[in-house]
Design an enzyme around this catalytic site. Structure first.
Site, PDB file in Angstrom:
ATOM      1  N   TYR A  60       1.008  -1.137   0.157  1.00 36.61           N
ATOM      2  CA  TYR A  60      -0.139   0.221  -0.119  1.00 36.61           C
ATOM      3  C   TYR A  60       0.706   1.097  -0.101  1.00 36.61           C
ATOM      4  O   TYR A  60       1.411   1.677   0.991  1.00 36.61           O
ATOM      5  CB  TYR A  60      -0.987  -0.174   1.157  1.00 36.61           C
ATOM      6  N   PHE A 211     -13.634  -3.260   1.041  1.00 39.56           N
ATOM      7  CA  PHE A 211     -14.624  -2.182   0.328  1.00 39.56           C
ATOM      8  C   PHE A 211     -15.962  -2.340   1.304  1.00 39.56           C
ATOM      9  O   PHE A 211     -17.200  -2.421   0.793  1.00 39.56           O
ATOM     10  CB  PHE A 211     -15.094  -2.921  -0.954  1.00 39.56           C
ATOM     11  N   PRO A 212     -15.908  -1.963   2.551  1.00 37.34           N
ATOM     12  CA  PRO A 212     -16.846  -2.253   3.648  1.00 37.34           C
ATOM     13  C   PRO A 212     -17.983  -1.142   3.214  1.00 37.34           C
ATOM     14  O   PRO A 212     -19.106  -1.370   3.557  1.00 37.34           O
ATOM     15  CB  PRO A 212     -16.351  -2.371   5.003  1.00 37.34           C
ATOM     16  N   GLY A 214     -18.167   0.079   0.275  1.00 36.05           N
ATOM     17  CA  GLY A 214     -18.422   0.060  -1.200  1.00 36.05           C
ATOM     18  C   GLY A 214     -17.159   0.568  -2.059  1.00 36.05           C
ATOM     19  O   GLY A 214     -17.230   0.524  -3.276  1.00 36.05           O
ATOM     20  N   GLY A 215     -16.204   0.906  -1.262  1.00 35.49           N
ATOM     21  CA  GLY A 215     -14.692   1.218  -1.933  1.00 35.49           C
ATOM     22  C   GLY A 215     -14.767   2.560  -2.396  1.00 35.49           C
ATOM     23  O   GLY A 215     -13.645   2.992  -2.858  1.00 35.49           O
TER      24      GLY A 215
HETATM   25  N1  LIG Z   1      -7.409  -8.089   0.298  1.00 36.99           N
HETATM   26  C1  LIG Z   1      -7.880  -7.086  -0.537  1.00 36.99           C
HETATM   27  O1  LIG Z   1      -7.771  -7.412  -1.802  1.00 36.99           O
HETATM   28  C2  LIG Z   1      -8.068  -5.711  -0.304  1.00 36.99           C
HETATM   29  C3  LIG Z   1      -8.479  -5.007  -1.448  1.00 36.99           C
HETATM   30  C4  LIG Z   1      -9.027  -3.665  -1.222  1.00 36.99           C
HETATM   31  C5  LIG Z   1      -8.751  -3.293   0.363  1.00 36.99           C
HETATM   32  N2  LIG Z   1      -8.392  -3.944   1.316  1.00 36.99           N
HETATM   33  C6  LIG Z   1      -8.137  -3.510   2.473  1.00 36.99           C
HETATM   34  O2  LIG Z   1      -9.706  -3.163   2.887  1.00 36.99           O
HETATM   35  C7  LIG Z   1      -9.797  -1.683   3.312  1.00 36.99           C
HETATM   36  C8  LIG Z   1     -11.108  -1.148   2.957  1.00 36.99           C
HETATM   37  O3  LIG Z   1     -11.333  -0.955   1.679  1.00 36.99           O
HETATM   38  P1  LIG Z   1     -11.065   0.319   1.037  1.00 36.99           P
HETATM   39  O4  LIG Z   1     -10.475   1.259   1.779  1.00 36.99           O
HETATM   40  O5  LIG Z   1     -10.533   0.126  -0.427  1.00 36.99           O
HETATM   41  O6  LIG Z   1     -12.644   0.766   0.820  1.00 36.99           O
HETATM   42  P2  LIG Z   1     -13.855   1.325   1.819  1.00 36.99           P
HETATM   43  O7  LIG Z   1     -13.416   1.277   2.986  1.00 36.99           O
HETATM   44  O8  LIG Z   1     -15.268   0.556   1.440  1.00 36.99           O
HETATM   45  O9  LIG Z   1     -13.759   2.845   1.164  1.00 36.99           O
HETATM   46  C9  LIG Z   1     -12.809   3.441   1.267  1.00 36.99           C
HETATM   47  C10 LIG Z   1     -13.179   4.787   0.230  1.00 36.99           C
HETATM   48  O10 LIG Z   1     -14.273   5.341   0.665  1.00 36.99           O
HETATM   49  C11 LIG Z   1     -14.008   6.673   1.264  1.00 36.99           C
HETATM   50  N3  LIG Z   1     -14.497   6.775   2.521  1.00 36.99           N
HETATM   51  C12 LIG Z   1     -14.526   6.156   3.517  1.00 36.99           C
HETATM   52  N4  LIG Z   1     -15.333   6.581   4.453  1.00 36.99           N
HETATM   53  C13 LIG Z   1     -16.168   7.545   4.053  1.00 36.99           C
HETATM   54  C14 LIG Z   1     -17.185   8.183   4.558  1.00 36.99           C
HETATM   55  N5  LIG Z   1     -17.413   8.101   5.803  1.00 36.99           N
HETATM   56  N6  LIG Z   1     -17.659   9.082   3.724  1.00 36.99           N
HETATM   57  C15 LIG Z   1     -17.183   9.275   2.498  1.00 36.99           C
HETATM   58  N7  LIG Z   1     -16.502   8.497   1.700  1.00 36.99           N
HETATM   59  C16 LIG Z   1     -16.043   7.798   2.720  1.00 36.99           C
HETATM   60  C17 LIG Z   1     -12.703   6.817   1.125  1.00 36.99           C
HETATM   61  O11 LIG Z   1     -12.362   8.053   0.576  1.00 36.99           O
HETATM   62  P3  LIG Z   1     -11.439   9.147   1.896  1.00 36.99           P
HETATM   63  O12 LIG Z   1     -10.092   8.399   2.062  1.00 36.99           O
HETATM   64  O13 LIG Z   1     -11.467  10.471   1.111  1.00 36.99           O
HETATM   65  O14 LIG Z   1     -12.250   9.390   3.154  1.00 36.99           O
HETATM   66  C18 LIG Z   1     -12.259   5.933   0.267  1.00 36.99           C
HETATM   67  O15 LIG Z   1     -12.237   6.292  -0.915  1.00 36.99           O
HETATM   68  C19 LIG Z   1      -8.335  -1.173   2.688  1.00 36.99           C
HETATM   69  O16 LIG Z   1      -8.225   0.029   3.363  1.00 36.99           O
HETATM   70  C20 LIG Z   1      -7.617  -2.270   2.792  1.00 36.99           C
HETATM   71  O17 LIG Z   1      -6.882  -2.308   4.155  1.00 36.99           O
HETATM   72  C21 LIG Z   1      -8.130  -5.224   0.776  1.00 36.99           C
END
Ligand SMILES: NC(=O)c1ccc[n+]([C@@H]2O[C@H](COP(=O)([O-])OP(=O)(O)OC[C@H]3O[C@@H](n4cnc5c(N)ncnc54)[C@H](OP(=O)(O)O)[C@@H]3O)[C@@H](O)[C@H]2O)c1
Length: 282
Positions: A60, A211-212, A214-215
């Site tokens: 990352y 993507f908890p 929605g990503g």
């Molecule tokens: N194992 C795998 O293949 C894999 C793949 C992807 C991710 N992951 C892990 O899973 C974690 C979670 O996934 P993710 O970060 O990709 O997706 P996510 O948590 O579903 O979404 C993150 C995105 O949503 C925005 N966001 C978060 N909270 C928000 C809110 N309250 N209001 C509006 N926008 C919001 C963030 O933007 P801002 O930063 O601007 O708030 C960011 O663009 C990652 O951080 C990583 O550790 C693992």
């Protein structure tokens, strides 16, 4: 339902944790760099708000590797507070042509790189990530998981997980060594993996979806918006509340580089969904 979970039976964590992928870059891996001081502030605020489970990976980092999640975690939080669980992932290899899958022989170096960058003698939880966004159906993970299990036997890793896998992969891994957690894509608007979730519930394995929210903080689905309006909260908050309500073994790791989004996400723990809400979200 308890708001805590014992990962691997011994690491007691808040079911609402934090994902570090968005700290170096909003776009995730390899995107434009975010301000590292802001990333460190997000991490410190997360711990102050009760986060004791951080999900990260050595891969990352922002474009050119200028800002790296593991470095930010170490700079912001080391020496780590007692009870903080840091989970990381190995498997993918990032090269000039993008991301590819490493072999069993790559795993020791990847584990050692995480130990070094995080400043740890042993990693709490290491996922073998075998797919990109989807499981590579039909591909064996045995050789790689055996190599990771050997590193655990050596004392470099406490618990093992698997990521981007299907039910056959989970069974294959469990025949080799105990699996503590599964990390697959799953959220309020994308609910496959019923078979995997059932296997996790039956065996006390954590299901830790990526993507908890929605990503991207929204879902291509109107259902969470309707329930959010009813509660006077945001759509990401309903996504997180739904995830936590969906099973006692689900852990949420929302990713953000924003202190205000972090605070909003952590406040989702206080939302109690009604039967009507759950029916509307079903
Ligand atoms: N194992 C795998 O293949 C894999 C793949 C992807 C991710 N992951 C892990 O899973 C974690 C979670 O996934 P993710 O970060 O990709 O997706 P996510 O948590 O579903 O979404 C993150 C995105 O949503 C925005 N966001 C978060 N909270 C928000 C809110 N309250 N209001 C509006 N926008 C919001 C963030 O933007 P801002 O930063 O601007 O708030 C960011 O663009 C990652 O951080 C990583 O550790 C693992």
């Amino acid at each position: 339902m308890s708001n805590r979970f014992r990962l691997g039976g011994d690491l007691d964590v808040n079911r609402l944790g934090f994902g570090a992928m968005r700290l170096p870059s909003k776009d995730g891996m390899g995107g434009p760099a975010r301000n590292p001081e802001n990333g460190r502030a997000v991490l410190r605020r997360a711990v102050a708000l009760g986060v004791d489970h951080i999900d990260t990976a050595e891969f990352y980092f922002s474009a050119g590797g200028t800002v790296r999640a593991n470095t930010l975690i170490r700079e912001a939080l080391h020496p780590y507070p007692a009870g903080l669980t840091i989970a990381t992932k190995v498997g993918p290899v990032l090269g000039p042509d993008g991301i590819s899958h490493g072999t069993a022989a790559d795993l020791r170096g990847q584990v050692e790189a995480n130990l070094e960058s995080l400043g740890l003698d042993r990693l709490d939880l290491v996922y073998l990530r075998i797919g990109l966004m989807e499981p590579p159906h039909g591909e064996s993970l045995a050789e790689r998981f055996e190599a990771l299990a050997a590193l655990r036997e050596e004392g470099l890793i406490r618990h093992l997980g698997v990521s981007n896998i299907d039910a056959a992969h989970l069974a294959e891994a469990r025949a080799i060594a105990p699996v503590t957690a599964v990390q697959n894509q799953f959220h309020a608007a994308r609910r496959g993996d019923a078979d995997i979730l059932a296997a996790c519930e039956e065996s006390g394995i954590a299901f830790v979806p990526f993507f908890p929210v929605g990503g991207g903080g929204e879902f291509e689905d109107a259902r969470p918006a309707k329930v959010a309006a009813r509660h006077g909260v945001t759509v990401p908050q309903i996504g997180l509340a739904w995830l936590l309500a969906s099973s006692p073994v689900t852990l949420a790791i929302p990713g953000t580089g924003s202190v205000s989004h972090l605070e909003e996400n952590m406040a989702a723990a206080a939302i109690t969904l009604t039967e009507e809400d759950l029916a509307d979200l079903a």
